[in-house]
Design an enzyme around this catalytic site. Structure first.
Site, PDB file in Angstrom:
ATOM      1  N   ASP A   9       0.840  -1.200   0.000  1.00  0.00           N
ATOM      2  CA  ASP A   9       0.000   0.000   0.000  1.00  0.00           C
ATOM      3  C   ASP A   9       0.874   1.249   0.000  1.00  0.00           C
ATOM      4  OD1 ASP A   9      -2.182  -1.657   0.240  1.00  0.00           O
ATOM      5  OD2 ASP A   9      -2.261  -1.487   2.426  1.00  0.00           O
TER       6      ASP A   9
HETATM    7  N1  URA Z   1      -1.222  -5.994   3.666  1.00  0.00           N
HETATM    8  C1  URA Z   1      -1.701  -4.738   3.724  1.00  0.00           C
HETATM    9  O1  URA Z   1      -2.742  -4.489   4.291  1.00  0.00           O
HETATM   10  N2  URA Z   1      -0.997  -3.767   3.130  1.00  0.00           N
HETATM   11  C2  URA Z   1       0.166  -3.972   2.498  1.00  0.00           C
HETATM   12  O2  URA Z   1       0.754  -3.035   1.988  1.00  0.00           O
HETATM   13  C3  URA Z   1       0.666  -5.284   2.457  1.00  0.00           C
HETATM   14  C4  URA Z   1      -0.052  -6.281   3.050  1.00  0.00           C
END
Ligand code: URA
Length: 235
Positions: A104
């Site tokens: 993310d």
């Molecule tokens: N899980 C998440 O919620 N975000 C990420 O960036 C990676 C795994």
């Protein structure tokens, strides 16, 4: 078709300046003929390049480790946000590079960037059980019941059944979590389903490959052959 100097840099022969000097000083041959123009275009796969008479074994794909900072999206293009590909130095840039697995925008840590689609698929496919390890900070202290729920496999609010995950409680609202899948916002959704908000998330490793602690945030470097192999070693 790529520039000769760019190919030599991508193969670790030297910096752009150094390889240009090598070429101009007639130390590089292309199919046995001396080339003197760094900008000469060629197809690296079907040409024989030699430096000082030593044939170069041109690597087909490139594998990069990026220490992803927050604020970048895991896409190759985005109209609104900065992308992780913008962090790849010019010398490593080539067509077809993409992030093998998404983080993310507000997640940081280990990201592999490659142009090898099969390699990325092997990492991402849950069938291959490549554990991805995350360090997370939460808005509360989870207990053993959350560890058990993760171990059994969480079912999200939308009915999605997730594979078993491993959770280590580190105290002070900190945890380490290991998952084999990579569904959208997976770690955040898993904790949300147990009543916790993730306030910091960092990926520490993918399989047996850990983030290089000496790699500054926002920097990228090539993986060594043993690091590439380590991705598929159980950790
Ligand atoms: N899980 C998440 O919620 N975000 C990420 O960036 C990676 C795994």
């Amino acid at each position: 078709m790529e520039r000769l100097d760019k190919i030599l840099v991508s193969q670790g022969v030297g910096s752009r300046k150094e390889v240009q000097k090598l070429i101009r000083s007639k130390r590089v041959t292309l199919n046995g003929e001396v080339v003197t123009k760094p900008e000469t275009k060629l197809d690296a796969e079907s040409s024989e390049i030699a430096v000082d008479g030593q044939a170069l074994n041109v690597k087909k794909y490139i594998y990069l480790m990026l220490n992803k900072p927050q604020g970048y999206v895991s896409a190759t293009e985005d109209n609104l946000h900065k992308t992780v590909l913008e962090l790849v130095p010019e010398d490593f840039k080539r067509k077809g590079l993409f992030p093998a697995g998404r983080l993310d925008k507000d997640t940081e840590g280990l990201m592999i960037i490659t142009d090898d689609g099969d390699f990325a698929h092997r990492i991402l496919s849950p069938k291959n059980h490549v554990w991805k390890t995350y360090y997370a900070e939460l808005d509360g202290e989870p207990d053993e019941s959350v560890v058990s729920a993760f171990e059994r496999g969480i079912t999200l609010d939308d009915g999605t059944k997730l594979l078993p995950a491993k959770l280590d409680l580190l105290g002070n609202n900190r945890v380490r979590v290991k998952i084999t899948e990579g569904k959208f916002h997976q770690v955040k959704k898993m904790f949300a389903s147990c009543g916790f908000k993730v306030i910091f998330l960092k990926r520490e490793s993918v399989g047996g490959l850990s983030l290089d602690g000496n790699l500054p945030k926002g920097s990228c470097r090539e993986l060594t052959n043993s690091e590439i192999a380590a991705v598929f070693l159980v950790k």
